[in-house]
Design an enzyme around this catalytic site. Structure first.
Site: not given
Lengths: 280, 325
Positions: B50, B71, B96, B122, B130, B180
Protein backbone atom coordinates in the site's frame (compact mmCIF):
# COMPACT_ATOMS: atom_id res chain seq x y z
CA UNK A 1 42.78 8.69 14.93
CA UNK A 2 40.80 5.56 15.33
CA UNK A 3 43.04 3.40 17.45
CA UNK A 4 41.91 2.32 20.90
CA UNK A 5 43.85 4.53 23.28
CA UNK A 6 43.35 2.43 26.36
CA UNK A 7 44.26 -1.22 26.44
CA UNK A 8 41.49 -3.65 27.27
CA UNK A 9 41.43 -4.99 30.81
CA UNK A 10 41.03 -8.72 31.11
CA UNK A 11 42.27 -9.16 34.67
CA UNK A 12 39.32 -9.71 36.98
CA UNK A 13 40.87 -7.83 39.93
CA UNK A 14 41.66 -4.85 37.72
CA UNK A 15 38.08 -4.78 36.46
CA UNK A 16 36.79 -4.97 40.02
CA UNK A 17 38.97 -1.98 40.87
CA UNK A 18 37.49 -0.01 37.97
CA UNK A 19 33.98 -0.99 39.10
CA UNK A 20 34.81 0.32 42.57
CA UNK A 21 35.97 3.64 41.14
CA UNK A 22 32.87 3.84 38.97
CA UNK A 23 30.63 3.25 42.01
CA UNK A 24 32.45 6.03 43.87
CA UNK A 25 31.93 8.40 40.92
CA UNK A 26 28.23 7.48 40.82
CA UNK A 27 27.75 8.23 44.50
CA UNK A 28 29.76 11.44 44.24
CA UNK A 29 27.82 12.82 41.29
CA UNK A 30 24.41 11.84 42.64
CA UNK A 31 25.16 13.41 46.03
CA UNK A 32 26.47 16.57 44.38
CA UNK A 33 23.38 16.76 42.11
CA UNK A 34 21.12 15.88 45.04
CA UNK A 35 18.99 14.15 42.44
CA UNK A 36 19.06 11.04 40.27
CA UNK A 37 18.77 7.26 40.26
CA UNK A 38 21.03 5.49 42.74
CA UNK A 39 19.78 1.90 42.89
CA UNK A 40 19.77 1.03 39.20
CA UNK A 41 23.08 2.78 38.52
CA UNK A 42 24.82 0.64 41.13
CA UNK A 43 23.13 -2.65 40.14
CA UNK A 44 24.32 -2.54 36.52
CA UNK A 45 27.81 -1.24 37.31
CA UNK A 46 29.75 -4.52 37.13
CA UNK A 47 28.24 -5.64 33.83
CA UNK A 48 28.68 -2.21 32.25
CA UNK A 49 32.29 -1.95 33.40
CA UNK A 50 33.03 -5.43 32.02
CA UNK A 51 31.51 -4.53 28.65
CA UNK A 52 33.31 -1.19 28.32
CA UNK A 53 36.73 -2.10 29.67
CA UNK A 54 37.16 -5.75 28.69
CA UNK A 55 35.27 -5.97 25.40
CA UNK A 56 34.60 -2.72 23.63
CA UNK A 57 36.75 -1.03 21.00
CA UNK A 58 36.39 2.72 21.24
CA UNK A 59 38.44 5.88 21.20
CA UNK A 60 37.45 8.62 23.65
CA UNK A 61 39.40 11.12 21.53
CA UNK A 62 37.40 10.15 18.45
CA UNK A 63 33.88 9.30 19.70
CA UNK A 64 32.59 8.73 16.16
CA UNK A 65 35.41 6.34 15.18
CA UNK A 66 33.70 4.17 12.57
CA UNK A 67 34.69 0.76 13.86
CA UNK A 68 33.87 1.51 17.49
CA UNK A 69 31.65 -0.95 19.32
CA UNK A 70 28.35 0.67 20.30
CA UNK A 71 26.85 0.78 23.79
CA UNK A 72 23.22 1.72 24.41
CA UNK A 73 21.91 2.31 27.89
CA UNK A 74 18.25 1.53 27.26
CA UNK A 75 17.54 1.99 30.97
CA UNK A 76 18.46 5.65 30.59
CA UNK A 77 17.82 6.51 34.23
CA UNK A 78 21.11 4.76 35.05
CA UNK A 79 22.83 7.68 33.29
CA UNK A 80 25.21 8.30 36.23
CA UNK A 81 26.69 4.84 35.60
CA UNK A 82 27.32 5.67 31.93
CA UNK A 83 28.83 9.07 32.77
CA UNK A 84 31.08 7.55 35.46
CA UNK A 85 32.35 4.96 32.96
CA UNK A 86 32.89 7.56 30.24
CA UNK A 87 34.84 9.80 32.62
CA UNK A 88 36.93 6.84 33.76
CA UNK A 89 37.52 5.89 30.10
CA UNK A 90 38.74 9.40 29.29
CA UNK A 91 35.85 10.89 27.32
CA UNK A 92 35.90 13.97 29.58
CA UNK A 93 37.62 15.14 32.79
CA UNK A 94 36.33 13.80 36.11
CA UNK A 95 35.35 17.36 37.17
CA UNK A 96 32.55 17.31 34.60
CA UNK A 97 30.79 14.75 36.80
CA UNK A 98 30.07 17.61 39.21
CA UNK A 99 27.63 19.02 36.64
CA UNK A 100 25.20 16.10 36.53
CA UNK A 101 21.63 17.33 36.02
CA UNK A 102 22.65 21.00 35.99
CA UNK A 103 21.39 23.50 33.45
CA UNK A 104 23.18 23.31 30.07
CA UNK A 105 25.35 20.42 31.28
CA UNK A 106 26.38 17.69 28.82
CA UNK A 107 25.39 15.30 31.62
CA UNK A 108 21.62 15.50 31.26
CA UNK A 109 19.35 13.66 33.70
CA UNK A 110 18.97 10.96 31.06
CA UNK A 111 21.56 10.35 28.32
CA UNK A 112 21.39 12.85 25.44
CA UNK A 113 23.44 12.09 22.33
CA UNK A 114 23.32 15.64 21.02
CA UNK A 115 24.77 16.97 24.30
CA UNK A 116 27.58 14.49 24.85
CA UNK A 117 29.63 12.79 22.10
CA UNK A 118 30.06 9.13 22.97
CA UNK A 119 26.40 8.71 23.88
CA UNK A 120 25.10 6.74 20.89
CA UNK A 121 21.41 7.64 21.18
CA UNK A 122 19.23 9.50 23.63
CA UNK A 123 17.32 7.28 26.02
CA UNK A 124 15.11 7.73 29.06
CA UNK A 125 11.67 6.80 27.80
CA UNK A 126 11.92 3.07 28.50
CA UNK A 127 11.70 0.23 26.04
CA UNK A 128 13.35 1.88 23.05
CA UNK A 129 17.07 1.07 23.25
CA UNK A 130 16.89 -2.48 21.93
CA UNK A 131 15.20 -1.37 18.68
CA UNK A 132 17.93 1.22 18.11
CA UNK A 133 20.58 -1.40 18.90
CA UNK A 134 19.03 -3.68 16.26
CA UNK A 135 19.10 -0.88 13.71
CA UNK A 136 22.75 -0.15 14.43
CA UNK A 137 23.66 -3.83 14.25
CA UNK A 138 21.88 -4.15 10.89
CA UNK A 139 23.62 -1.02 9.59
CA UNK A 140 27.02 -2.36 10.65
CA UNK A 141 26.30 -5.67 8.92
CA UNK A 142 25.36 -3.88 5.68
CA UNK A 143 28.78 -2.21 5.77
CA UNK A 144 30.62 -5.41 6.74
CA UNK A 145 31.75 -3.46 9.78
CA UNK A 146 32.97 -5.92 12.44
CA UNK A 147 31.85 -3.69 15.34
CA UNK A 148 29.46 -5.09 17.93
CA UNK A 149 26.49 -3.54 19.72
CA UNK A 150 25.75 -3.81 23.45
CA UNK A 151 22.46 -2.83 25.06
CA UNK A 152 21.59 -2.82 28.76
CA UNK A 153 17.92 -2.94 29.72
CA UNK A 154 16.24 -2.93 33.09
CA UNK A 155 14.11 -5.87 34.20
CA UNK A 156 11.11 -3.62 34.84
CA UNK A 157 11.76 -2.14 31.41
CA UNK A 158 10.90 -5.46 29.77
CA UNK A 159 7.28 -4.72 30.67
CA UNK A 160 7.32 -2.35 27.67
CA UNK A 161 5.79 -3.99 24.60
CA UNK A 162 8.40 -2.52 22.26
CA UNK A 163 11.10 -4.66 23.92
CA UNK A 164 9.34 -7.76 22.62
CA UNK A 165 8.85 -6.27 19.17
CA UNK A 166 12.60 -5.68 19.11
CA UNK A 167 13.24 -9.17 20.52
CA UNK A 168 11.35 -10.61 17.54
CA UNK A 169 13.26 -8.43 15.09
CA UNK A 170 16.69 -9.42 16.43
CA UNK A 171 15.90 -13.12 16.09
CA UNK A 172 14.15 -12.71 12.72
CA UNK A 173 17.11 -10.89 11.19
CA UNK A 174 19.64 -13.15 12.99
CA UNK A 175 21.36 -10.16 14.57
CA UNK A 176 24.37 -11.89 16.10
CA UNK A 177 26.56 -8.78 16.38
CA UNK A 178 24.32 -7.71 19.25
CA UNK A 179 24.58 -8.62 22.93
CA UNK A 180 21.74 -7.48 25.16
CA UNK A 181 21.78 -7.51 28.96
CA UNK A 182 18.84 -7.49 31.34
CA UNK A 183 19.84 -5.93 34.65
CA UNK A 184 17.62 -8.20 36.70
CA UNK A 185 17.64 -6.36 40.02
CA UNK A 186 14.06 -7.33 40.85
CA UNK A 187 12.82 -3.87 41.81
CA UNK A 188 11.05 -1.03 40.06
CA UNK A 189 9.70 2.30 41.31
CA UNK A 190 6.44 0.98 42.72
CA UNK A 191 7.90 -2.17 44.29
CA UNK A 192 9.16 -5.66 43.46
CA UNK A 193 8.89 -6.34 39.70
CA UNK A 194 7.03 -9.61 40.29
CA UNK A 195 4.45 -7.74 42.35
CA UNK A 196 4.00 -4.73 40.05
CA UNK A 197 3.81 -6.71 36.80
CA UNK A 198 5.31 -10.16 36.67
CA UNK A 199 7.89 -10.77 33.94
CA UNK A 200 8.95 -14.30 34.92
CA UNK A 201 10.09 -16.64 33.52
CA UNK A 202 12.51 -14.24 31.88
CA UNK A 203 14.94 -16.88 30.62
CA UNK A 204 12.18 -18.90 28.95
CA UNK A 205 10.60 -15.82 27.40
CA UNK A 206 13.81 -14.72 25.68
CA UNK A 207 14.56 -18.31 24.63
CA UNK A 208 11.06 -18.63 23.16
CA UNK A 209 11.70 -15.43 21.20
CA UNK A 210 14.69 -17.13 19.56
CA UNK A 211 17.56 -15.75 21.62
CA UNK A 212 20.65 -17.39 23.02
CA UNK A 213 20.13 -16.82 26.75
CA UNK A 214 22.89 -16.83 29.40
CA UNK A 215 22.17 -16.47 33.11
CA UNK A 216 24.87 -14.97 35.30
CA UNK A 217 25.43 -13.49 38.71
CA UNK A 218 25.65 -9.86 37.61
CA UNK A 219 28.22 -9.04 40.28
CA UNK A 220 30.55 -11.95 39.49
CA UNK A 221 33.15 -10.57 37.08
CA UNK A 222 34.34 -14.02 35.99
CA UNK A 223 30.82 -15.13 35.05
CA UNK A 224 30.17 -11.86 33.24
CA UNK A 225 33.37 -12.14 31.18
CA UNK A 226 32.60 -15.74 30.24
CA UNK A 227 29.12 -14.76 29.15
CA UNK A 228 30.42 -11.88 27.02
CA UNK A 229 32.89 -14.29 25.34
CA UNK A 230 30.10 -16.77 24.63
CA UNK A 231 27.93 -14.00 23.21
CA UNK A 232 30.69 -12.95 20.84
CA UNK A 233 31.12 -16.52 19.63
CA UNK A 234 27.41 -17.16 19.08
CA UNK A 235 26.48 -16.94 15.40
CA UNK A 236 23.07 -16.81 13.73
CA UNK A 237 21.12 -15.52 16.72
CA UNK A 238 21.26 -12.66 19.21
CA UNK A 239 22.46 -13.22 22.78
CA UNK A 240 20.90 -11.88 25.96
CA UNK A 241 22.66 -12.05 29.29
CA UNK A 242 20.23 -12.11 32.19
CA UNK A 243 22.27 -10.67 35.01
CA UNK A 244 20.90 -11.36 38.48
CA UNK A 245 21.82 -8.22 40.38
CA UNK A 246 21.11 -6.38 43.59
CA UNK A 247 19.67 -2.91 43.37
CA UNK A 248 22.00 -0.46 45.14
CA UNK A 249 24.84 -3.03 45.06
CA UNK A 250 27.95 -2.04 47.01
CA UNK A 251 26.27 0.04 49.71
CA UNK A 252 24.61 -2.12 52.36
CA UNK A 253 21.92 0.38 53.29
CA UNK A 254 20.89 0.92 49.65
CA UNK A 255 20.85 -2.75 48.69
CA UNK A 256 17.42 -4.13 47.85
CA UNK A 257 15.74 -0.91 48.90
CA UNK A 258 13.05 0.22 46.49
CA UNK A 259 13.14 3.69 48.11
CA UNK A 260 16.53 4.34 46.51
CA UNK A 261 15.35 3.84 42.93
CA UNK A 262 15.14 7.54 42.19
CA UNK A 263 16.64 9.15 45.27
CA UNK A 264 20.18 10.51 45.65
CA UNK A 265 22.25 9.87 48.82
CA UNK A 266 22.33 12.57 51.50
CA UNK A 267 25.77 13.93 52.48
CA UNK A 268 25.76 11.72 55.57
CA UNK A 269 24.79 8.64 53.56
CA UNK A 270 27.42 9.50 50.96
CA UNK A 271 30.22 9.54 53.51
CA UNK A 272 29.09 6.22 54.99
CA UNK A 273 28.73 4.71 51.51
CA UNK A 274 32.21 5.78 50.41
CA UNK A 275 33.71 4.09 53.47
CA UNK A 276 31.83 0.88 52.70
CA UNK A 277 33.01 0.83 49.11
CA UNK A 278 36.62 1.49 50.10
CA UNK A 279 36.45 -1.32 52.64
CA UNK A 280 34.42 -3.66 50.42
CA UNK B 1 17.49 24.31 -31.09
CA UNK B 2 16.31 21.23 -32.94
CA UNK B 3 17.37 19.01 -30.05
CA UNK B 4 15.56 21.16 -27.52
CA UNK B 5 12.32 20.99 -29.49
CA UNK B 6 12.61 17.25 -29.77
CA UNK B 7 13.12 16.83 -25.99
CA UNK B 8 10.19 18.97 -25.04
CA UNK B 9 8.03 17.08 -27.51
CA UNK B 10 9.03 13.77 -25.97
CA UNK B 11 8.26 14.94 -22.46
CA UNK B 12 4.58 14.93 -21.55
CA UNK B 13 3.44 18.16 -19.96
CA UNK B 14 2.19 17.86 -16.36
CA UNK B 15 -1.13 19.39 -17.38
CA UNK B 16 -1.70 16.53 -19.83
CA UNK B 17 -0.77 13.74 -17.43
CA UNK B 18 -3.40 11.51 -15.88
CA UNK B 19 -3.92 11.89 -12.13
CA UNK B 20 -1.49 9.82 -10.05
CA UNK B 21 -1.41 9.05 -6.33
CA UNK B 22 1.46 10.65 -4.42
CA UNK B 23 2.23 7.24 -2.87
CA UNK B 24 2.83 5.84 -6.37
CA UNK B 25 5.25 8.66 -7.10
CA UNK B 26 7.00 7.83 -3.83
CA UNK B 27 7.42 4.17 -4.77
CA UNK B 28 8.88 5.09 -8.17
CA UNK B 29 11.23 7.74 -6.80
CA UNK B 30 12.45 5.46 -4.04
CA UNK B 31 13.40 2.88 -6.67
CA UNK B 32 15.43 5.45 -8.60
CA UNK B 33 17.12 6.63 -5.42
CA UNK B 34 17.96 3.06 -4.49
CA UNK B 35 19.73 2.62 -7.82
CA UNK B 36 21.71 5.81 -7.37
CA UNK B 37 22.60 5.53 -3.69
CA UNK B 38 23.66 2.53 -1.65
CA UNK B 39 23.07 4.35 1.67
CA UNK B 40 19.29 4.42 1.16
CA UNK B 41 17.51 1.78 3.26
CA UNK B 42 13.76 1.28 3.60
CA UNK B 43 11.61 0.01 6.45
CA UNK B 44 7.93 -0.82 6.40
CA UNK B 45 5.43 -2.27 8.86
CA UNK B 46 3.58 -4.85 6.76
CA UNK B 47 2.02 -2.31 4.42
CA UNK B 48 4.62 -2.21 1.66
CA UNK B 49 2.04 -3.03 -1.02
CA UNK B 50 0.00 0.00 0.00
CA UNK B 51 2.84 2.42 0.76
CA UNK B 52 4.52 1.30 -2.50
CA UNK B 53 7.85 0.53 -0.83
CA UNK B 54 7.38 -2.98 -2.26
CA UNK B 55 9.09 -1.91 -5.49
CA UNK B 56 12.24 -1.01 -3.58
CA UNK B 57 11.90 -4.20 -1.53
CA UNK B 58 11.90 -6.32 -4.67
CA UNK B 59 14.84 -4.52 -6.26
CA UNK B 60 17.02 -4.19 -3.15
CA UNK B 61 16.00 -6.92 -0.69
CA UNK B 62 19.19 -6.58 1.36
CA UNK B 63 18.36 -2.94 2.05
CA UNK B 64 14.68 -3.44 2.83
CA UNK B 65 13.49 -4.36 6.32
CA UNK B 66 9.92 -5.46 6.84
CA UNK B 67 9.38 -4.95 10.56
CA UNK B 68 6.02 -6.68 10.74
CA UNK B 69 3.11 -4.92 12.42
CA UNK B 70 5.37 -3.16 14.90
CA UNK B 71 5.61 0.57 14.20
CA UNK B 72 7.41 1.51 17.42
CA UNK B 73 10.18 -0.98 16.73
CA UNK B 74 10.33 0.22 13.13
CA UNK B 75 11.08 3.79 14.21
CA UNK B 76 13.76 2.74 16.72
CA UNK B 77 15.38 0.45 14.15
CA UNK B 78 15.34 3.27 11.60
CA UNK B 79 17.07 5.55 14.11
CA UNK B 80 19.74 2.89 14.70
CA UNK B 81 20.32 2.52 10.96
CA UNK B 82 20.62 6.29 10.62
CA UNK B 83 23.20 6.31 13.40
CA UNK B 84 25.43 4.05 11.30
CA UNK B 85 25.26 6.45 8.36
CA UNK B 86 22.35 4.98 6.43
CA UNK B 87 19.48 7.14 5.18
CA UNK B 88 16.39 5.23 6.30
CA UNK B 89 12.96 5.81 4.80
CA UNK B 90 10.38 4.40 7.21
CA UNK B 91 6.87 4.02 5.85
CA UNK B 92 3.43 2.97 6.98
CA UNK B 93 0.00 4.63 7.14
CA UNK B 94 0.10 8.14 8.59
CA UNK B 95 -2.18 7.27 11.48
CA UNK B 96 0.13 4.48 12.71
CA UNK B 97 3.41 6.18 11.85
CA UNK B 98 2.70 9.35 13.81
CA UNK B 99 0.24 8.13 16.43
CA UNK B 100 1.39 4.66 17.37
CA UNK B 101 5.08 5.57 17.38
CA UNK B 102 4.98 9.20 18.50
CA UNK B 103 7.16 8.78 21.59
CA UNK B 104 9.67 6.78 19.55
CA UNK B 105 9.79 9.57 16.96
CA UNK B 106 10.16 12.11 19.76
CA UNK B 107 13.05 10.38 21.57
CA UNK B 108 15.07 8.51 18.98
CA UNK B 109 14.39 10.64 15.88
CA UNK B 110 13.81 14.25 16.98
CA UNK B 111 15.56 14.50 20.36
CA UNK B 112 18.42 12.35 19.08
CA UNK B 113 18.29 14.35 15.81
CA UNK B 114 18.76 11.27 13.63
CA UNK B 115 18.59 11.36 9.85
CA UNK B 116 15.32 9.42 9.56
CA UNK B 117 12.79 10.08 6.79
CA UNK B 118 9.25 9.30 7.91
CA UNK B 119 7.24 8.90 4.72
CA UNK B 120 3.63 8.17 5.59
CA UNK B 121 0.90 7.34 3.12
CA UNK B 122 -2.89 7.32 3.56
CA UNK B 123 -2.97 10.76 5.15
CA UNK B 124 -6.32 12.50 5.47
CA UNK B 125 -9.94 11.73 4.80
CA UNK B 126 -9.42 10.40 1.25
CA UNK B 127 -8.32 7.07 2.73
CA UNK B 128 -12.02 6.54 2.16
CA UNK B 129 -13.79 3.27 2.84
CA UNK B 130 -11.53 2.06 5.69
CA UNK B 131 -13.06 4.76 7.86
CA UNK B 132 -12.00 6.83 10.85
CA UNK B 133 -9.57 4.34 12.43
CA UNK B 134 -7.38 4.63 9.33
CA UNK B 135 -7.84 8.32 8.47
CA UNK B 136 -4.99 10.43 9.87
CA UNK B 137 -6.43 13.86 10.59
CA UNK B 138 -4.05 14.80 13.42
CA UNK B 139 -0.68 13.66 12.04
CA UNK B 140 0.56 17.11 11.00
CA UNK B 141 -0.26 18.49 14.45
CA UNK B 142 1.60 15.62 16.09
CA UNK B 143 4.69 16.05 13.93
CA UNK B 144 4.71 19.83 13.85
CA UNK B 145 4.97 20.04 17.64
CA UNK B 146 8.32 18.21 17.66
CA UNK B 147 11.58 20.20 17.67
CA UNK B 148 14.00 19.37 14.80
CA UNK B 149 11.18 18.01 12.64
CA UNK B 150 10.49 19.22 9.09
CA UNK B 151 6.91 18.64 7.88
CA UNK B 152 6.06 18.40 4.18
CA UNK B 153 2.77 17.74 2.35
CA UNK B 154 3.25 17.53 -1.44
CA UNK B 155 0.40 18.57 -3.72
CA UNK B 156 0.88 16.18 -6.63
CA UNK B 157 2.94 13.27 -7.92
CA UNK B 158 5.60 15.46 -9.55
CA UNK B 159 6.12 17.47 -6.39
CA UNK B 160 6.31 14.23 -4.41
CA UNK B 161 9.20 13.02 -6.58
CA UNK B 162 10.97 16.32 -6.06
CA UNK B 163 10.30 16.19 -2.29
CA UNK B 164 11.63 12.65 -1.91
CA UNK B 165 14.83 13.48 -3.79
CA UNK B 166 15.26 16.66 -1.74
CA UNK B 167 14.77 15.05 1.67
CA UNK B 168 17.20 12.25 0.77
CA UNK B 169 19.90 14.93 0.51
CA UNK B 170 18.76 16.88 3.57
CA UNK B 171 20.32 15.96 6.92
CA UNK B 172 17.73 15.63 9.72
CA UNK B 173 14.30 14.29 10.65
CA UNK B 174 11.56 14.78 8.05
CA UNK B 175 7.88 13.86 7.97
CA UNK B 176 6.28 13.62 4.52
CA UNK B 177 2.54 13.07 4.29
CA UNK B 178 1.26 11.32 1.18
CA UNK B 179 -2.18 10.20 0.07
CA UNK B 180 -3.93 7.10 -1.11
CA UNK B 181 -6.10 8.55 -3.88
CA UNK B 182 -5.07 9.69 -7.36
CA UNK B 183 -4.59 13.45 -7.58
CA UNK B 184 -4.26 15.73 -10.63
CA UNK B 185 -0.98 17.42 -11.51
CA UNK B 186 -1.18 21.03 -10.39
CA UNK B 187 2.37 22.38 -10.41
CA UNK B 188 4.19 23.69 -13.50
CA UNK B 189 6.67 21.46 -15.35
CA UNK B 190 9.73 23.46 -14.34
CA UNK B 191 8.84 23.48 -10.62
CA UNK B 192 11.41 22.16 -8.18
CA UNK B 193 10.64 21.70 -4.50
CA UNK B 194 12.77 23.41 -1.89
CA UNK B 195 12.29 22.90 1.85
CA UNK B 196 10.59 25.96 3.33
CA UNK B 197 9.69 27.58 0.01
CA UNK B 198 6.04 27.83 -0.99
CA UNK B 199 4.92 27.98 -4.61
CA UNK B 200 2.78 30.99 -5.45
CA UNK B 201 0.40 30.43 -8.36
CA UNK B 202 -0.83 34.00 -8.01
CA UNK B 203 -1.35 36.60 -5.31
CA UNK B 204 -4.97 37.76 -4.99
CA UNK B 205 -6.20 41.23 -4.08
CA UNK B 206 -9.36 40.04 -2.31
CA UNK B 207 -8.35 36.76 -0.74
CA UNK B 208 -5.37 34.41 -0.68
CA UNK B 209 -5.80 30.68 -0.20
CA UNK B 210 -2.91 28.95 1.53
CA UNK B 211 -3.33 25.27 0.73
CA UNK B 212 -1.44 22.01 1.09
CA UNK B 213 -1.78 18.52 -0.38
CA UNK B 214 -4.87 17.70 -2.38
CA UNK B 215 -6.46 21.00 -1.34
CA UNK B 216 -4.15 22.89 -3.70
CA UNK B 217 -6.07 21.56 -6.71
CA UNK B 218 -9.34 22.39 -4.95
CA UNK B 219 -8.12 25.92 -4.21
CA UNK B 220 -7.21 26.45 -7.87
CA UNK B 221 -10.70 25.31 -8.90
CA UNK B 222 -12.34 27.60 -6.35
CA UNK B 223 -10.20 30.55 -7.43
CA UNK B 224 -11.23 30.04 -11.06
CA UNK B 225 -14.92 30.07 -10.13
CA UNK B 226 -14.46 33.12 -7.91
CA UNK B 227 -12.73 35.00 -10.74
CA UNK B 228 -15.93 34.74 -12.78
CA UNK B 229 -17.72 36.56 -9.97
CA UNK B 230 -15.09 39.28 -9.95
CA UNK B 231 -13.29 38.06 -6.82
CA UNK B 232 -9.52 38.07 -7.13
CA UNK B 233 -8.33 34.98 -5.24
CA UNK B 234 -4.68 34.01 -4.96
CA UNK B 235 -3.47 30.43 -4.46
CA UNK B 236 -0.32 29.40 -2.64
CA UNK B 237 0.98 25.83 -2.29
CA UNK B 238 2.45 25.74 1.23
CA UNK B 239 3.93 22.27 0.91
CA UNK B 240 6.41 22.79 3.73
CA UNK B 241 4.28 23.27 6.82
CA UNK B 242 7.34 23.42 9.05
CA UNK B 243 9.34 25.59 8.59
CA UNK B 244 6.70 27.89 7.10
CA UNK B 245 7.58 30.18 4.20
CA UNK B 246 7.02 33.32 6.26
CA UNK B 247 8.04 35.70 3.52
CA UNK B 248 5.39 34.40 1.12
CA UNK B 249 2.79 34.41 3.89
CA UNK B 250 3.51 38.04 4.71
CA UNK B 251 3.27 38.96 1.04
CA UNK B 252 -0.12 37.26 0.80
CA UNK B 253 -1.40 38.82 4.04
CA UNK B 254 -0.33 42.30 2.93
CA UNK B 255 -2.10 41.89 -0.42
CA UNK B 256 -5.56 40.82 0.73
CA UNK B 257 -7.86 41.43 3.67
CA UNK B 258 -8.62 37.74 4.07
CA UNK B 259 -6.48 34.59 4.33
CA UNK B 260 -7.98 31.14 3.86
CA UNK B 261 -6.16 27.98 4.83
CA UNK B 262 -7.16 24.67 3.25
CA UNK B 263 -6.00 21.23 4.30
CA UNK B 264 -7.18 17.64 4.53
CA UNK B 265 -6.47 17.64 8.27
CA UNK B 266 -8.08 18.78 11.49
CA UNK B 267 -8.37 22.55 11.75
CA UNK B 268 -6.57 22.07 15.07
CA UNK B 269 -2.79 21.93 14.88
CA UNK B 270 -2.14 21.71 11.15
CA UNK B 271 -1.51 24.22 8.37
CA UNK B 272 -4.39 26.45 9.54
CA UNK B 273 -2.93 26.66 13.01
CA UNK B 274 0.60 27.26 11.75
CA UNK B 275 -0.54 30.10 9.48
CA UNK B 276 -2.77 31.63 12.19
CA UNK B 277 0.03 31.49 14.76
CA UNK B 278 2.46 33.23 12.48
CA UNK B 279 0.09 35.90 11.15
CA UNK B 280 -1.46 36.76 14.52
CA UNK B 281 2.00 37.58 15.83
CA UNK B 282 3.41 39.25 12.72
CA UNK B 283 0.65 40.68 10.53
CA UNK B 284 -2.81 40.13 12.00
CA UNK B 285 -5.47 39.62 9.32
CA UNK B 286 -8.68 37.58 9.46
CA UNK B 287 -7.93 33.90 8.81
CA UNK B 288 -10.56 31.30 8.03
CA UNK B 289 -9.46 27.69 8.37
CA UNK B 290 -10.91 25.07 6.05
CA UNK B 291 -10.30 21.52 7.20
CA UNK B 292 -11.89 18.79 9.27
CA UNK B 293 -13.84 20.50 12.05
CA UNK B 294 -12.61 18.70 15.16
CA UNK B 295 -14.36 15.47 14.34
CA UNK B 296 -13.45 11.94 13.25
CA UNK B 297 -14.02 10.82 9.69
CA UNK B 298 -16.17 7.93 8.52
CA UNK B 299 -16.33 5.35 5.74
CA UNK B 300 -17.25 6.37 2.23
CA UNK B 301 -16.02 7.13 -1.24
CA UNK B 302 -13.24 9.72 -1.03
CA UNK B 303 -15.01 12.28 -3.24
CA UNK B 304 -18.20 11.91 -1.22
CA UNK B 305 -16.24 12.29 1.99
CA UNK B 306 -14.62 15.52 0.81
CA UNK B 307 -18.08 16.95 0.09
CA UNK B 308 -19.45 15.58 3.37
CA UNK B 309 -16.75 17.41 5.31
CA UNK B 310 -17.08 20.64 3.35
CA UNK B 311 -13.80 20.31 1.47
CA UNK B 312 -15.08 20.65 -2.11
CA UNK B 313 -14.30 23.63 -4.35
CA UNK B 314 -17.94 24.74 -4.09
CA UNK B 315 -17.75 24.68 -0.29
CA UNK B 316 -14.53 26.65 -0.39
CA UNK B 317 -16.07 29.24 -2.72
CA UNK B 318 -19.10 29.65 -0.42
CA UNK B 319 -16.87 29.99 2.66
CA UNK B 320 -14.82 32.68 0.97
CA UNK B 321 -17.85 34.63 -0.23
CA UNK B 322 -19.38 34.47 3.24
CA UNK B 323 -16.15 35.64 4.86
CA UNK B 324 -15.77 38.51 2.41
CA UNK B 325 -19.28 39.86 3.15
Amino acid sequence: MGAVTKGKITDIHELQKVAKKVRLHILHMLTKANSGHTGGSLSAADVAVAIYFSKMNFDPKDPFYKKRDRFILSKGHAAPLLYAIMAEAGYFPLEVLDHLRKIESPLQGHPCCTSLPGIEVSTGSLGQGLSVANGMALGLKLDNNPARVYCIMGDGETQEGQIWEAAMTAAHYKIDNLCAVVDNNGLQIDGPVQKVMGIAPLHDKWAAFGWHVIDVDGHNMEQILNALDKAENTKGKPTVIIAKTTKGRGVSFFEGKVEYHGVAPSQEEYEKAVKEIHNG
Amino acid sequence: MGEKTQNSELKTQNSEKKPKATRDAYGDTLMELGQKRSDIVVLDADLSCSTKTNKFAKAFPERFFNMGIAEQDMIGTAAGLALTGKVPFASTFAVFETGRAWDQIRLTVCYSNTNVKLIATHGGITVGEDGASHQALEDIALMRALPNMTVIVPADAAETASVINTVADYRGPVYVRLGRARVPYVLPDDYNFEIGRAFTFNIGKDVNIIAAGIMVATAKKAAAILAKDGIDAGVINMSTIKPLDEETLLRAARSSKLIITAEEHSIIGGLGSAVSEFLSENHPVPVKRIGINDTFGCSGDSEELLKFHGLSAEDMMKTIKEALK
